[in-house]
Scaffold this motif. Structure first.
Motif, short mmCIF file in Angstrom:
data_model
loop_
_atom_site.label_atom_id
_atom_site.label_comp_id
_atom_site.label_asym_id
_atom_site.label_seq_id
_atom_site.Cartn_x
_atom_site.Cartn_y
_atom_site.Cartn_z
N ASN A 76 20.81 79.78 2.00
CA ASN A 76 21.17 81.17 2.29
C ASN A 76 20.75 82.08 1.15
O ASN A 76 20.33 83.22 1.37
CB ASN A 76 22.67 81.31 2.54
CG ASN A 76 23.02 82.65 3.16
OD1 ASN A 76 22.44 83.04 4.16
ND2 ASN A 76 23.94 83.38 2.56
N GLY A 77 20.82 81.58 -0.09
CA GLY A 77 20.34 82.35 -1.23
C GLY A 77 18.85 82.64 -1.13
O GLY A 77 18.39 83.73 -1.48
N ALA A 78 18.08 81.67 -0.63
CA ALA A 78 16.64 81.87 -0.45
C ALA A 78 16.38 82.98 0.57
O ALA A 78 15.49 83.81 0.40
CB ALA A 78 15.98 80.57 0.00
N ARG A 79 17.17 82.98 1.65
CA ARG A 79 16.99 84.02 2.67
C ARG A 79 17.38 85.40 2.12
O ARG A 79 16.69 86.39 2.38
CB ARG A 79 17.85 83.68 3.88
CG ARG A 79 17.38 82.44 4.63
CD ARG A 79 18.41 81.94 5.62
NE ARG A 79 17.95 80.75 6.32
CZ ARG A 79 18.74 79.91 6.95
NH1 ARG A 79 20.06 80.13 6.96
NH2 ARG A 79 18.25 78.84 7.56
N LEU A 80 18.46 85.46 1.36
CA LEU A 80 18.87 86.73 0.75
C LEU A 80 17.84 87.21 -0.26
O LEU A 80 17.52 88.40 -0.33
CB LEU A 80 20.23 86.57 0.08
CG LEU A 80 21.43 86.43 1.02
CD1 LEU A 80 22.64 85.88 0.26
CD2 LEU A 80 21.77 87.77 1.65
N TYR A 81 17.29 86.27 -1.04
CA TYR A 81 16.26 86.62 -2.02
C TYR A 81 15.04 87.19 -1.31
O TYR A 81 14.48 88.21 -1.74
CB TYR A 81 15.88 85.38 -2.82
CG TYR A 81 14.92 85.66 -3.96
CD1 TYR A 81 15.39 85.92 -5.24
CD2 TYR A 81 13.54 85.67 -3.75
CE1 TYR A 81 14.52 86.19 -6.29
CE2 TYR A 81 12.67 85.95 -4.77
CZ TYR A 81 13.16 86.20 -6.05
OH TYR A 81 12.28 86.48 -7.06
N SER A 82 14.63 86.56 -0.22
CA SER A 82 13.48 87.04 0.53
C SER A 82 13.74 88.42 1.14
O SER A 82 12.83 89.25 1.21
CB SER A 82 13.14 86.04 1.65
OG SER A 82 12.07 86.50 2.43
#
Length: 283
Positions: A76-82
């Motif tokens: 989920n952090g990767a999606r938020l970062y993107s």
């Protein structure tokens, strides 16, 4: 000995006065170049880095770091970062957007940040933002859990190849960005509301007593807001109606130029609490 001490003190005071006058002259006569195409002097960068490091260290000392190794949290952090971060900071094999390339100072490469800073520092910086850098305070857009998800992802970011990053950026939306659930909402806090007025750009359009901001206002002054009978000439001035107006102005008054700024329910309560302190009777 006392005479020498007085002379030294006078010399230091005179030097300080001269330095102050020189700084005022540099600003007043326009000698300081404010363009983003002209980098700061090395001493300015050093001063900013030192101030940042010391300020964050002091204020993040009590931050409690949760478990950050869960795969779901990292994903989920990767999606938020993107969604929110890569536009300015880039990623392995991904350049920042053109507008970010022109920022001065330039946005940090977060691969280096994740290597150099502890998780508590990264959380505090992401949540609170940094003045004069373009880094916003994400506490008004993301929940603390979501910010920790970003921190969890940033801890693995230095290990990713461009292919790894593309694999993690699966194109799925991040988990809901809803703020506090109804049962966790508190009464409005005028101090928190005053701070939120900056984060929702209210000060760029309105003169607000006691709140510093831009001087080129395009909307009406909010002075005496507590005494007004109506909000936007459309409905009675009550706390509930003011909160409705702050969260969805277009639904309250069709055609209004007041934009929907995505104000959370708690922030609307806080802002309303502050605006109701603005009474002409208190002058």
């Amino acid at each position: 000995m006392m005479r020498a001490g007085r002379i030294a003190a006078l010399a230091i005071a005179a030097s300080g006065a001269i330095a102050g006058i020189l700084c005022v002259a540099i600003v007043y006569f326009g000698w300081y170049d404010v363009s983003a195409t002209s980098p700061h002097r090395a001493v300015v960068y050093h001063l900013m880095d030192t101030a940042l490091a010391r300020s964050v260290k002091l204020r993040s000392a009590d931050v409690q770091v949760p478990e950050l190794n869960g795969e779901e949290r990292i994903q989920n952090g990767a999606r938020l970062y993107s969604t929110h971060c890569v536009q300015c900071h880039g990623a392995p094999g991904v350049a920042p957007q053109p507008y970010a390339l022109g920022l001065n100072p330039a946005p940090a490469a977060l691969v280096a940040t994740a290597r150099a800073r502890p998780a508590s520092d990264i959380f505090w910086i992401t949540r609170q933002g940094i003045k004069m850098t373009g880094m916003p305070a994400w506490r008004y857009r993301l929940t603390d859990d979501q910010i920790w998800d970003v921190v969890a992802f940033m801890r693995v970011l230095p290990t990713l190849s461009p292919a790894d990053y593309q694999h993690m950026d699966d194109g799925q939306p991040p988990a809901s960005t809803d703020h506090a659930p109804p049962d966790s909402l508190r009464l409005g806090d005028s101090v928190a509301g005053k701070a939120a007025l900056h984060q929702y750009l209210c000060v760029t359009c309105h003169t607000i007593p006691g709140v510093t901001g831009a001087w080129n206002h395009v909307g009406p002054s909010l002075a005496g807001m507590a005494d007004r009978p109506y909000i936007a000439g459309a409905m009675a001035n009550t706390p509930e109606n003011l909160q409705r107006w702050l969260r969805a102005p277009g639904a309250v008054k069709q055609g209004t130029v007041m934009p929907d700024l995505g104000v959370s329910e708690q922030d609307a309560r806080d802002i309303a609490a502050f605006l109701y302190t603005l009474s002409k009777r208190d002058r």
